[in-house]
Write a protein that holds these residues in place. Structure first.
Motif, PDB file in Angstrom:
ATOM      1  N   PRO A 302       0.830  -1.216   0.000  1.00 52.52           N
ATOM      2  CA  PRO A 302       0.000   0.000   0.000  1.00 52.52           C
ATOM      3  C   PRO A 302       0.858   1.256   0.000  1.00 52.52           C
ATOM      4  CG  PRO A 302      -0.780  -1.564   1.653  1.00 52.52           C
ATOM      5  CD  PRO A 302       0.524  -2.097   1.151  1.00 52.52           C
ATOM      6  N   GLY A 303       0.479   2.201  -0.859  1.00 51.97           N
ATOM      7  CA  GLY A 303       1.193   3.464  -0.934  1.00 51.97           C
ATOM      8  C   GLY A 303       2.382   3.470  -1.861  1.00 51.97           C
ATOM      9  N   VAL A 304       2.705   2.316  -2.459  1.00 53.73           N
ATOM     10  CA  VAL A 304       3.857   2.227  -3.355  1.00 53.73           C
ATOM     11  C   VAL A 304       3.370   2.162  -4.805  1.00 53.73           C
ATOM     12  CG1 VAL A 304       5.838   0.836  -4.043  1.00 53.73           C
ATOM     13  CG2 VAL A 304       5.261   1.054  -1.614  1.00 53.73           C
ATOM     14  N   PRO A 305       3.845   3.043  -5.688  1.00 54.53           N
ATOM     15  CA  PRO A 305       3.460   2.968  -7.105  1.00 54.53           C
ATOM     16  C   PRO A 305       3.910   1.647  -7.727  1.00 54.53           C
ATOM     17  CG  PRO A 305       4.555   5.056  -6.601  1.00 54.53           C
ATOM     18  CD  PRO A 305       4.739   4.177  -5.406  1.00 54.53           C
ATOM     19  N   PRO A 306       3.075   1.021  -8.531  1.00 50.91           N
ATOM     20  CA  PRO A 306       3.442  -0.277  -9.131  1.00 50.91           C
ATOM     21  C   PRO A 306       4.731  -0.227  -9.948  1.00 50.91           C
ATOM     22  CG  PRO A 306       1.109   0.165  -9.424  1.00 50.91           C
ATOM     23  CD  PRO A 306       1.704   1.422  -8.872  1.00 50.91           C
ATOM     24  N   SER A 307       5.063   0.951 -10.479  1.00 52.31           N
ATOM     25  CA  SER A 307       6.269   1.069 -11.303  1.00 52.31           C
ATOM     26  C   SER A 307       7.442   1.651 -10.522  1.00 52.31           C
ATOM     27  CB  SER A 307       5.972   1.964 -12.514  1.00 52.31           C
ATOM     28  OG  SER A 307       5.551   3.253 -12.081  1.00 52.31           O
ATOM     29  N   SER A 308       7.402   1.606  -9.202  1.00 54.18           N
ATOM     30  CA  SER A 308       8.425   2.246  -8.376  1.00 54.18           C
ATOM     31  C   SER A 308       9.826   1.725  -8.693  1.00 54.18           C
ATOM     32  CB  SER A 308       8.129   2.001  -6.892  1.00 54.18           C
ATOM     33  OG  SER A 308       9.208   2.463  -6.094  1.00 54.18           O
ATOM     34  N   GLY A 309      10.758   2.663  -8.750  1.00 51.18           N
ATOM     35  CA  GLY A 309      12.166   2.307  -8.940  1.00 51.18           C
ATOM     36  C   GLY A 309      12.983   2.486  -7.678  1.00 51.18           C
ATOM     37  N   THR A 310      12.324   2.523  -6.518  1.00 44.67           N
ATOM     38  CA  THR A 310      13.023   2.716  -5.236  1.00 44.67           C
ATOM     39  C   THR A 310      13.672   1.422  -4.777  1.00 44.67           C
ATOM     40  OG1 THR A 310      11.514   4.480  -4.575  1.00 44.67           O
ATOM     41  CG2 THR A 310      12.708   3.348  -2.813  1.00 44.67           C
ATOM     42  N   GLU A 311      14.907   1.529  -4.318  1.00 43.01           N
ATOM     43  CA  GLU A 311      15.622   0.343  -3.848  1.00 43.01           C
ATOM     44  C   GLU A 311      15.227   0.008  -2.408  1.00 43.01           C
ATOM     45  OE1 GLU A 311      18.031   3.598  -2.040  1.00 43.01           O
ATOM     46  OE2 GLU A 311      17.068   3.295  -3.995  1.00 43.01           O
ATOM     47  N   THR A 312      15.009  -1.274  -2.150  1.00 47.85           N
ATOM     48  CA  THR A 312      14.778  -1.770  -0.793  1.00 47.85           C
ATOM     49  C   THR A 312      15.992  -2.549  -0.282  1.00 47.85           C
ATOM     50  OG1 THR A 312      13.775  -3.841  -1.560  1.00 47.85           O
ATOM     51  CG2 THR A 312      12.306  -1.950  -1.240  1.00 47.85           C
ATOM     52  N   PHE A 313      17.019  -2.643  -1.112  1.00 47.08           N
ATOM     53  CA  PHE A 313      18.246  -3.372  -0.785  1.00 47.08           C
ATOM     54  C   PHE A 313      19.420  -2.611  -1.385  1.00 47.08           C
ATOM     55  CE2 PHE A 313      21.718  -6.151  -1.917  1.00 47.08           C
ATOM     56  CZ  PHE A 313      21.851  -7.026  -0.850  1.00 47.08           C
ATOM     57  N   VAL A 314      20.484  -2.519  -0.620  1.00 48.08           N
ATOM     58  CA  VAL A 314      21.739  -1.953  -1.120  1.00 48.08           C
ATOM     59  C   VAL A 314      22.895  -2.801  -0.617  1.00 48.08           C
ATOM     60  CG1 VAL A 314      23.330   0.006  -1.057  1.00 48.08           C
ATOM     61  CG2 VAL A 314      20.888   0.429  -1.204  1.00 48.08           C
ATOM     62  N   ALA A 315      23.814  -3.118  -1.502  1.00 45.90           N
ATOM     63  CA  ALA A 315      25.109  -3.673  -1.106  1.00 45.90           C
ATOM     64  C   ALA A 315      26.169  -2.828  -1.800  1.00 45.90           C
ATOM     65  CB  ALA A 315      25.240  -5.135  -1.508  1.00 45.90           C
ATOM     66  N   LEU A 316      27.238  -2.542  -1.081  1.00 47.07           N
ATOM     67  CA  LEU A 316      28.302  -1.757  -1.712  1.00 47.07           C
ATOM     68  C   LEU A 316      29.646  -2.071  -1.070  1.00 47.07           C
ATOM     69  CD1 LEU A 316      29.137   0.836   0.320  1.00 47.07           C
ATOM     70  CD2 LEU A 316      26.926   1.659  -0.458  1.00 47.07           C
ATOM     71  N   LYS A 317      30.664  -1.745  -1.815  1.00 47.25           N
ATOM     72  CA  LYS A 317      32.039  -1.922  -1.336  1.00 47.25           C
ATOM     73  C   LYS A 317      32.640  -0.548  -1.098  1.00 47.25           C
ATOM     74  CE  LYS A 317      36.579  -3.573  -2.939  1.00 47.25           C
ATOM     75  NZ  LYS A 317      37.287  -4.248  -4.065  1.00 47.25           N
ATOM     76  N   ALA A 318      33.059  -0.291   0.131  1.00 47.01           N
ATOM     77  CA  ALA A 318      33.689   0.974   0.490  1.00 47.01           C
ATOM     78  C   ALA A 318      35.155   0.721   0.818  1.00 47.01           C
ATOM     79  CB  ALA A 318      32.983   1.612   1.685  1.00 47.01           C
ATOM     80  N   GLU A 319      35.977   1.717   0.539  1.00 44.90           N
ATOM     81  CA  GLU A 319      37.400   1.629   0.848  1.00 44.90           C
ATOM     82  C   GLU A 319      37.848   2.903   1.543  1.00 44.90           C
ATOM     83  OE1 GLU A 319      39.562  -0.661  -2.604  1.00 44.90           O
ATOM     84  OE2 GLU A 319      37.801   0.377  -3.417  1.00 44.90           O
TER      85      GLU A 319
END
Length: 482
Positions: A302-319
């Protein structure tokens, strides 16, 4: 708890989920166990029309869900007697006269906790100042997210600073209030054992995971405009990275600790456009199952557009480009609707330089700091298999507190009491916040320009497969895959 003077605690957003799920239970626990709580005064502010008595009843019903049965004794009546409710619109400057009437003048510590939308922070502080309520012994607590980017965070900070000095502003990150995070500081700086090996020569990689099994919990409108990078990485995860990577401060005094955290943030290697493509993974959960129960996909919430491009997961490499950490990857990972609720920091040490002993598994030494669901510290070592021969096997030394050490304080209990007593060590300074945004903003900008693929993952898993690839190509694996 040591004795200290009475205080006023004014809770803006007093009918919200954070207030009823975390803040009031934390205050109740401290009130229940304190020996000097008779002079506390707690005022909850909300827009819903109700009397103080009705609010106390409502708060009791909600707080009961988050308190152990053994805590629900006669202490609630004493706590409720010091709990008032004030219906007011925090954006209405005229309403603050009623608040002033509830808070008689006096030289007391006073906490204004803003558990509201961040766009209200500046206005609330301005109205407090205009009403003469921002006294020299007042403190203001700002909940995250503090802005959407550096520019919006700067506007909030500049407006708040017109009323409160930096020494009065407490930017809260509840992960820093967890016992295991503070125990990491004690482990590093209270023992000669770890400091000689806390560097690139002996540490192979560091992994920080904050995984949630929940989805957006009815906050689709808010979350879809935020996403995992802003919601978790910019604040919680970078703060945890700083605690792991900081140099030993000259003392535990607030600015000495925060100076060292700032140096870490300033040493983070900026991610170029190519780096963002190669070293970050964006994901969004699809329908799946959590604990054997079906779970909706993000776009069906509910409240989320069906075409949403929002990330619910992030993984990244920091140095980190400094002498201690050059060449050591820091892997950060966070997501919703994952396989289990888990927050942990894993420090993987390098293998012994010469494998003279045999074993069924590669020798691994690692320090695992678990923040949730149960806080603990564990050191994984290799030891001899009992019996004939010299074969080795993994063993673990559990350094978590025993139940005999007493009930552990909740993170919010500790941080609220630190605010009351003016201790800033576990709170973000403005330049820390700015440095975190400066590192995160190019990632957000590059995502917006490049539109990298939004990797799908099923609810109840550990996220997109590309997250594992991010680590494996360096010859490493996530902790649960080890």
């Amino acid at each position: 708890m040591s004795a200290f003077e009475g205080f006023d605690f004014v809770l803006f957003g007093g009918t919200g989920d954070l207030a009823l799920r975390k803040l009031l239970p934390a205050l109740y626990r401290r009130h229940r166990e304190a020996t000097d709580a008779a002079s506390w005064r707690i005022v909850a502010i909300g827009r819903q029309p109700m009397s103080s008595q009705e609010y106390r009843h409502h708060a009791y019903e909600r707080c009961c869900r988050h308190l152990a049965s053994c805590e629900l004794d006669n202490g609630w009546q004493a706590f409720a007697a010091q709990l008032e409710y004030l219906q007011m619109d925090a954006a209405d400057s005229q309403a603050y006269a009623a608040l002033a009437a509830l808070l008689p003048a006096g030289d007391r510590n006073r906490v204004y906790y803003l558990a509201t939308a961040p766009q209200l922070f500046a206005g609330i502080c301005r109205h407090l100042g205009d009403a003469g309520l921002a006294t020299p012994r007042s403190r203001v607590v700002l909940e995250k997210p503090l802005g959407r980017d550096l520019a919006s965070a700067t506007r909030i900070n500049e407006n708040v600073a017109k009323v409160f000095s930096e020494q009065q502003i407490f930017r809260i990150d509840h992960y820093l209030g967890k016992e295991s995070v503070q125990n990491l500081l004690a482990l590093r700086f209270g023992n000669a054992l770890f400091e000689p090996i806390w560097n690139r020569s002996w540490i192979r990689d560091v992994q920080i995971t904050i995984a949630e099994t929940v989805g957006v919990e009815g906050r689709g409108d808010f979350y879809d405009g935020t996403g995992a990078l802003r919601d978790m990485v910019q604040n919680h995860m970078l703060q945890l990275l700083c605690i792991v990577a900081m140099e030993p401060p000259a003392s535990i005094q607030a600015d000495r600790v925060r100076d060292e955290k700032l140096k870490v943030l300033q040493s983070l290697r900026p991610l170029s456009a190519d780096d963002v493509a190669a070293k970050t993974v964006r994901g969004q959960y699809r329908a799946g199952a959590i604990g054997g129960q079906p779970a909706l996909g993000y776009a069906e919430e509910p409240g989320v557009p069906p075409s949403s491009g929002t990330e619910t997961f992030v993984a990244l490499k920091a140095e980190i480009d400094n002498w201690r950490w050059a060449g050591v990857p820091f892997y950060l990972r966070t997501g919703k609707r994952m396989q289990e609720r888990l927050a942990e920091i894993v420090v993987n040490f390098r293998a012994a330089p010469h494998a003279m002993l045999s074993g069924s598994l590669p020798p691994v030494n690692r320090l695992v700091i678990t923040l949730q669901p149960k806080e603990s510290l564990r050191l994984d070592l290799m030891a001899k298999v009992p019996g004939e021969g010299m074969q080795i096997q993994p063993i673990s030394l559990d350094m978590s507190y025993s139940s005999e050490s007493g009930r552990r304080w909740d993170a919010y209990e500790r941080l609220i009491m630190d605010v009351v007593q003016g201790r800033l060590t576990l709170f973000m300074r403005r330049d820390e916040l700015d440095a975190a945004w400066r590192w995160v903003e190019p990632i957000l900008g590059q995502w917006q320009r490049q539109r990298p693929p939004l990797r799908p993952y099923h609810a109840g898993t550990w996220g997109p497969t590309q997250s594992s690839t991010l680590v494996v190509r360096d010859g490493n694996t996530w902790h649960e895959d080890s």
